[in-house]
Design an enzyme around this catalytic site. Structure first.
Site, PDB file in Angstrom:
ATOM      1  N   SER A 112     -41.571  -9.405  97.731  1.00 25.52           N
ATOM      2  CA  SER A 112     -42.963  -9.822  97.336  1.00 25.52           C
ATOM      3  C   SER A 112     -43.605 -10.187  98.640  1.00 25.52           C
ATOM      4  O   SER A 112     -42.929 -10.793  99.549  1.00 25.52           O
ATOM      5  CB  SER A 112     -42.508 -11.107  96.411  1.00 25.52           C
ATOM      6  N   HIS A 285     -46.930  -9.215  83.698  1.00 23.52           N
ATOM      7  CA  HIS A 285     -46.577 -10.038  84.598  1.00 23.52           C
ATOM      8  C   HIS A 285     -45.212 -10.920  84.078  1.00 23.52           C
ATOM      9  O   HIS A 285     -45.187 -12.190  84.348  1.00 23.52           O
ATOM     10  CB  HIS A 285     -47.604 -11.068  85.188  1.00 23.52           C
TER      11      HIS A 285
END
Length: 388
Positions: A112, A285
């Site tokens: 990430s 998400h």
């Protein structure tokens, strides 16, 4: 030290229970929670569970194969470790441990933008390429520099998150100070109590796991005395004005594979294909953005019917088992991503626990392939699902 791996810990639920005991409340809730009343979060898992596999007998299962090819690379499983913000806070230098476990399992790890370990540290694990996830920042010069650094570290697949125009209303994070202008590090009294109640995590991560910032963004955050500074900086830099024109720009400046993460609409899927994305991740998400949105299991077959013959489809959200991987393949995905499972396993017992979890997923997938008659992951079609 990391949590002790128990031979009885074999399922996602096992690792989640141990992670809840070991992690400070703010961190567990940040990972475990969703937005709103968490309706979409629950749907994600429930809709995978509701899909029924057909059972076929007397099919030669002596040469089962879980491997697939994705973007020209062979994967031992149709699985990718999804990008998780602050994933490295669950165990000491967590993203490094996750990369090692992914390498051993023969699957990709996706780092990430707001991971704890910088890409340069993760790249030192091995020469095996990893994926990188990007959020669009207002300063496009920083975006280009991040992309140059990623390419220099051998990243060839970029997952660009497109469903964060506004942050989902996450009530657990409000209660814990993670949202609403506060930070758990700024809540001195309750924060200190929370840390004191979790001494194993405090020693392993809080004391020995520094630095605790967002490693990939460290060169750009001038005032970075503590994680609160990073949270403030990223909050000011995430760009809510991103449109398809920005994706066109990204497609021009990124030379590798571009995968758009956050597709849940047929028109958006068609637009992504038209703009030149190499793949789409059907995603809500993890139920953390628009509560009340459809589950990914519900939308995957519709998107596959619309664009599956023109692009590479992946899926995330609610995938927990090897059976879920077979169901995802049946509905049109080439692979699935898991987020919560890998960080929960890491929190429960570090790299060893994550390695155990991935091995159990593979064993479960082999069972599903062998008893559904598909045998080979590349042979899975909708016929393995009852009524499809």
């Amino acid at each position: 030290m990391a949590g002790t791996l128990n031979l009885l810990d074999v399922t996602y639920a096992d690792f989640r229970r141990k992670a809840e005991r070991r992690l400070p409340r703010f961190l567990f809730d940040y990972i475990d929670g969703g937005s709103g009343t968490e309706t979409t979060l629950r749907r994600n898992t429930a809709d995978w569970e509701a899909l029924q596999l057909t059972q076929k007998v007397l099919v030669d299962a002596s040469k089962m194969d879980c491997s697939v090819e994705l973007f020209g690379e062979k994967l031992a499983l149709p699985l990718v470790l999804a990008p998780i913000g602050m994933g490295g806070m669950t165990s000491r230098r967590g993203e490094v441990q996750a990369k090692r476990a992914a390498d051993k399992a023969g699957i990709p790890f996706c780092l990430s933008t707001v991971g704890v370990c910088p890409m340069e540290e993760v790249a030192k694990v091995s020469g095996t390429p990893f994926w990188f996830q990007l959020y669009m920042l207002k300063d496009r010069g920083i975006v280009q520099d991040v992309l140059s650094r990623a390419a220099a570290q051998g990243v060839t697949t970029l997952a660009f998150t497109i469903d964060l125009a506004v942050l989902g209303t996450r009530y657990r994070d409000f209660r814990n100070g993670m949202q609403g202008g506060l930070s758990p590090w700024g809540r001195a009294r309750s924060g200190l109590i929370d840390y004191a109640l979790h001494p194993g995590w405090l020693w392993d991560v809080g004391i020995r796991g520094a630095p605790h910032g967002f490693g990939n963004l460290a060169p750009y955050v001038k005032q970075s005395a503590n994680p609160r500074d990073y949270l403030h900086w990223t909050g000011s830099q995430f760009d809510p004005s991103v449109t398809w024109q920005d994706i066109e720009w990204l497609r021009k400046v990124w030379p590798g594979k571009l995968v758009l993460k956050g597709i849940l609409d047929l028109d958006d899927a068609r637009a992504a294909v038209a703009i030149g994305a190499d793949g789409l991740i059907v995603s809500n998400h993890g139920g953390r953005q628009l509560d009340g949105a459809a589950s990914t299991a519900a939308m995957l077959p519709r998107i596959a019917d619309a664009v599956g013959d023109r692009t590479t489809l992946l899926v995330d959200g609610g995938v927990r088992t090897g059976q879920d991987l077979v169901k995802a393949l049946a509905l049109g995905a080439k692979a699935a991503l898991v987020g919560r499972p890998w960080v929960m396993a890491l929190a429960a017992g570090g790299e060893a626990a994550l390695t155990r979890y991935l091995a159990m997923v593979k064993q479960d997938m082999r069972t599903a392939l062998g008893l559904s008659g598909a045998v080979n992951a590349r042979n899975v079609g909708r016929g393995v699902l009852l009524g499809k």
